[in-house]
Motif scaffolding. Structure first.
Motif, PDB file in Angstrom:
ATOM      1  N   ALA A  24     -36.446  -2.942  12.036  1.00 21.82           N
ATOM      2  CA  ALA A  24     -37.560  -3.092  11.098  1.00 21.82           C
ATOM      3  C   ALA A  24     -38.701  -3.839  11.777  1.00 21.82           C
ATOM      4  CB  ALA A  24     -37.098  -3.855   9.855  1.00 21.82           C
ATOM      5  N   THR A  25     -39.911  -3.548  11.366  1.00 26.08           N
ATOM      6  CA  THR A  25     -41.088  -4.198  11.937  1.00 26.08           C
ATOM      7  C   THR A  25     -40.971  -5.716  11.871  1.00 26.08           C
ATOM      8  OG1 THR A  25     -42.454  -2.305  11.325  1.00 26.08           O
ATOM      9  CG2 THR A  25     -43.597  -4.375  11.794  1.00 26.08           C
ATOM     10  N   ALA A  26     -40.472  -6.238  10.765  1.00 22.79           N
ATOM     11  CA  ALA A  26     -40.343  -7.692  10.610  1.00 22.79           C
ATOM     12  C   ALA A  26     -39.438  -8.284  11.683  1.00 22.79           C
ATOM     13  CB  ALA A  26     -39.805  -8.036   9.222  1.00 22.79           C
ATOM     14  N   ALA A  27     -38.373  -7.587  12.030  1.00 26.02           N
ATOM     15  CA  ALA A  27     -37.443  -8.082  13.050  1.00 26.02           C
ATOM     16  C   ALA A  27     -38.100  -8.065  14.427  1.00 26.02           C
ATOM     17  CB  ALA A  27     -36.169  -7.248  13.065  1.00 26.02           C
ATOM     18  N   GLU A  28     -38.948  -7.111  14.656  1.00 29.51           N
ATOM     19  CA  GLU A  28     -39.572  -6.960  15.966  1.00 29.51           C
ATOM     20  C   GLU A  28     -40.810  -7.825  16.144  1.00 29.51           C
ATOM     21  OE1 GLU A  28     -40.149  -2.745  16.243  1.00 29.51           O
ATOM     22  OE2 GLU A  28     -38.019  -2.383  16.593  1.00 29.51           O
ATOM     23  N   VAL A  32     -39.576 -11.860   8.525  1.00 25.93           N
ATOM     24  CA  VAL A  32     -38.417 -12.240   7.725  1.00 25.93           C
ATOM     25  C   VAL A  32     -37.795 -10.994   7.106  1.00 25.93           C
ATOM     26  CG1 VAL A  32     -37.671 -13.577   5.698  1.00 25.93           C
ATOM     27  CG2 VAL A  32     -39.419 -14.503   7.216  1.00 25.93           C
ATOM     28  N   LEU A  33     -36.464 -10.915   7.181  1.00 23.97           N
ATOM     29  CA  LEU A  33     -35.713  -9.841   6.534  1.00 23.97           C
ATOM     30  C   LEU A  33     -34.900 -10.447   5.401  1.00 23.97           C
ATOM     31  CD1 LEU A  33     -34.248  -8.139   9.731  1.00 23.97           C
ATOM     32  CD2 LEU A  33     -36.171  -7.319   8.362  1.00 23.97           C
ATOM     33  N   PHE A  58     -31.970 -15.589  16.231  1.00 25.21           N
ATOM     34  CA  PHE A  58     -32.624 -15.708  14.932  1.00 25.21           C
ATOM     35  C   PHE A  58     -31.888 -16.726  14.067  1.00 25.21           C
ATOM     36  CE2 PHE A  58     -34.189 -10.986  15.058  1.00 25.21           C
ATOM     37  CZ  PHE A  58     -35.076 -11.301  16.061  1.00 25.21           C
ATOM     38  N   HIS A  59     -32.359 -16.905  12.843  1.00 21.75           N
ATOM     39  CA  HIS A  59     -31.758 -17.854  11.903  1.00 21.75           C
ATOM     40  C   HIS A  59     -31.334 -17.107  10.637  1.00 21.75           C
ATOM     41  CE1 HIS A  59     -33.405 -21.044  14.426  1.00 21.75           C
ATOM     42  NE2 HIS A  59     -34.522 -20.350  14.427  1.00 21.75           N
ATOM     43  N   LEU A  60     -30.159 -17.446  10.122  1.00 25.19           N
ATOM     44  CA  LEU A  60     -29.637 -16.811   8.909  1.00 25.19           C
ATOM     45  C   LEU A  60     -29.521 -17.862   7.815  1.00 25.19           C
ATOM     46  CD1 LEU A  60     -28.381 -14.325   7.491  1.00 25.19           C
ATOM     47  CD2 LEU A  60     -26.161 -15.104   8.353  1.00 25.19           C
ATOM     48  N   VAL A  61     -30.132 -17.576   6.670  1.00 23.66           N
ATOM     49  CA  VAL A  61     -30.078 -18.453   5.506  1.00 23.66           C
ATOM     50  C   VAL A  61     -29.410 -17.677   4.381  1.00 23.66           C
ATOM     51  CG1 VAL A  61     -31.455 -19.767   3.832  1.00 23.66           C
ATOM     52  CG2 VAL A  61     -32.208 -19.614   6.214  1.00 23.66           C
ATOM     53  N   GLU A  62     -28.504 -18.318   3.685  1.00 19.86           N
ATOM     54  CA  GLU A  62     -27.830 -17.714   2.540  1.00 19.86           C
ATOM     55  C   GLU A  62     -28.320 -18.428   1.287  1.00 19.86           C
ATOM     56  OE1 GLU A  62     -23.234 -17.136   1.001  1.00 19.86           O
ATOM     57  OE2 GLU A  62     -23.619 -17.609   3.101  1.00 19.86           O
ATOM     58  N   TYR A  67     -29.143 -12.731   1.756  1.00 20.39           N
ATOM     59  CA  TYR A  67     -29.211 -13.260   3.101  1.00 20.39           C
ATOM     60  C   TYR A  67     -30.674 -13.144   3.525  1.00 20.39           C
ATOM     61  CZ  TYR A  67     -24.133 -13.045   3.724  1.00 20.39           C
ATOM     62  OH  TYR A  67     -22.781 -13.231   3.617  1.00 20.39           O
ATOM     63  N   VAL A  68     -31.193 -14.209   4.083  1.00 13.11           N
ATOM     64  CA  VAL A  68     -32.558 -14.219   4.599  1.00 13.11           C
ATOM     65  C   VAL A  68     -32.452 -14.448   6.101  1.00 13.11           C
ATOM     66  CG1 VAL A  68     -34.810 -15.346   4.500  1.00 13.11           C
ATOM     67  CG2 VAL A  68     -33.424 -15.155   2.420  1.00 13.11           C
ATOM     68  N   ILE A  69     -33.019 -13.537   6.861  1.00 13.03           N
ATOM     69  CA  ILE A  69     -32.978 -13.620   8.321  1.00 13.03           C
ATOM     70  C   ILE A  69     -34.390 -13.933   8.800  1.00 13.03           C
ATOM     71  CG2 ILE A  69     -32.455 -12.415  10.467  1.00 13.03           C
ATOM     72  CD1 ILE A  69     -30.694 -10.511   8.651  1.00 13.03           C
ATOM     73  N   ILE A  70     -34.531 -15.054   9.463  1.00  9.66           N
ATOM     74  CA  ILE A  70     -35.810 -15.451  10.029  1.00  9.66           C
ATOM     75  C   ILE A  70     -35.798 -14.972  11.475  1.00  9.66           C
ATOM     76  CG2 ILE A  70     -37.321 -17.399  10.560  1.00  9.66           C
ATOM     77  CD1 ILE A  70     -35.771 -18.827   8.188  1.00  9.66           C
ATOM     78  N   CYS A  71     -36.611 -13.993  11.755  1.00 13.85           N
ATOM     79  CA  CYS A  71     -36.571 -13.276  13.032  1.00 13.85           C
ATOM     80  C   CYS A  71     -37.470 -13.935  14.071  1.00 13.85           C
ATOM     81  CB  CYS A  71     -36.972 -11.825  12.814  1.00 13.85           C
ATOM     82  SG  CYS A  71     -35.950 -10.974  11.615  1.00 13.85           S
ATOM     83  N   ASN A  72     -37.233 -15.204  14.274  1.00 12.64           N
ATOM     84  CA  ASN A  72     -38.002 -15.972  15.226  1.00 12.64           C
ATOM     85  C   ASN A  72     -37.050 -16.965  15.874  1.00 12.64           C
ATOM     86  OD1 ASN A  72     -39.676 -18.015  16.397  1.00 12.64           O
ATOM     87  ND2 ASN A  72     -41.370 -17.302  15.130  1.00 12.64           N
ATOM     88  N   PRO A  73     -36.932 -16.928  17.191  1.00  8.50           N
ATOM     89  CA  PRO A  73     -35.969 -17.803  17.853  1.00  8.50           C
ATOM     90  C   PRO A  73     -36.425 -19.257  17.998  1.00  8.50           C
ATOM     91  CG  PRO A  73     -37.070 -16.443  19.467  1.00  8.50           C
ATOM     92  CD  PRO A  73     -37.550 -15.986  18.120  1.00  8.50           C
ATOM     93  N   SER A  74     -37.621 -19.576  17.545  1.00  5.19           N
ATOM     94  CA  SER A  74     -38.128 -20.946  17.652  1.00  5.19           C
ATOM     95  C   SER A  74     -37.287 -21.896  16.821  1.00  5.19           C
ATOM     96  CB  SER A  74     -39.581 -21.018  17.174  1.00  5.19           C
ATOM     97  OG  SER A  74     -40.395 -20.221  17.973  1.00  5.19           O
ATOM     98  N   GLN A  75     -37.395 -23.172  17.160  1.00  2.88           N
ATOM     99  CA  GLN A  75     -36.676 -24.195  16.393  1.00  2.88           C
ATOM    100  C   GLN A  75     -37.130 -24.148  14.941  1.00  2.88           C
ATOM    101  OE1 GLN A  75     -37.154 -28.145  17.881  1.00  2.88           O
ATOM    102  NE2 GLN A  75     -35.546 -28.968  16.606  1.00  2.88           N
TER     103      GLN A  75
END
Length: 80
Positions: A24-28, A32-33, A58-62, A67-75
């Motif tokens: 998905a564009t958001a992941a790339e 946020v997914l 990435f970061h996964l929040v429940e 499930y919310v996936i924050i597609c950014n590897p930053s802290q």
């Protein structure tokens, strides 16, 4: 909703669904997914999702039934 046991394989049951999610564009683009937990558990399972999120940094929040996936590897910092 019953949580998927940790000992199950992290290999997705539906790799096409997983590929579509992470293409998905958001992941790339660092967006946020959001996906319903029921859908994730039916299509690939929790461990496969977690493995893919971790592999990408990435970061996964429940939250509730999502499930919310924050597609950014930053802290990440959470402010309440």
């Amino acid at each position: 909703m019953k949580h998927v046991p940790f000992f199950q394989s992290s290999r997705p049951r539906n790799p096409a669904w997983q590929a579509q999610l992470f293409s998905a564009t958001a992941a790339e683009t660092g967006g946020v997914l959001r996906r319903n937990k029921t859908d994730v558990h039916r299509e690939i399972d929790h461990d496969a999702l977690l493995a893919e999120v971790q592999a990408r940094g990435f970061h996964l929040v429940e939250c509730g039934d999502q499930y919310v996936i924050i597609c950014n590897p930053s802290q990440m910092h959470v402010h309440c």
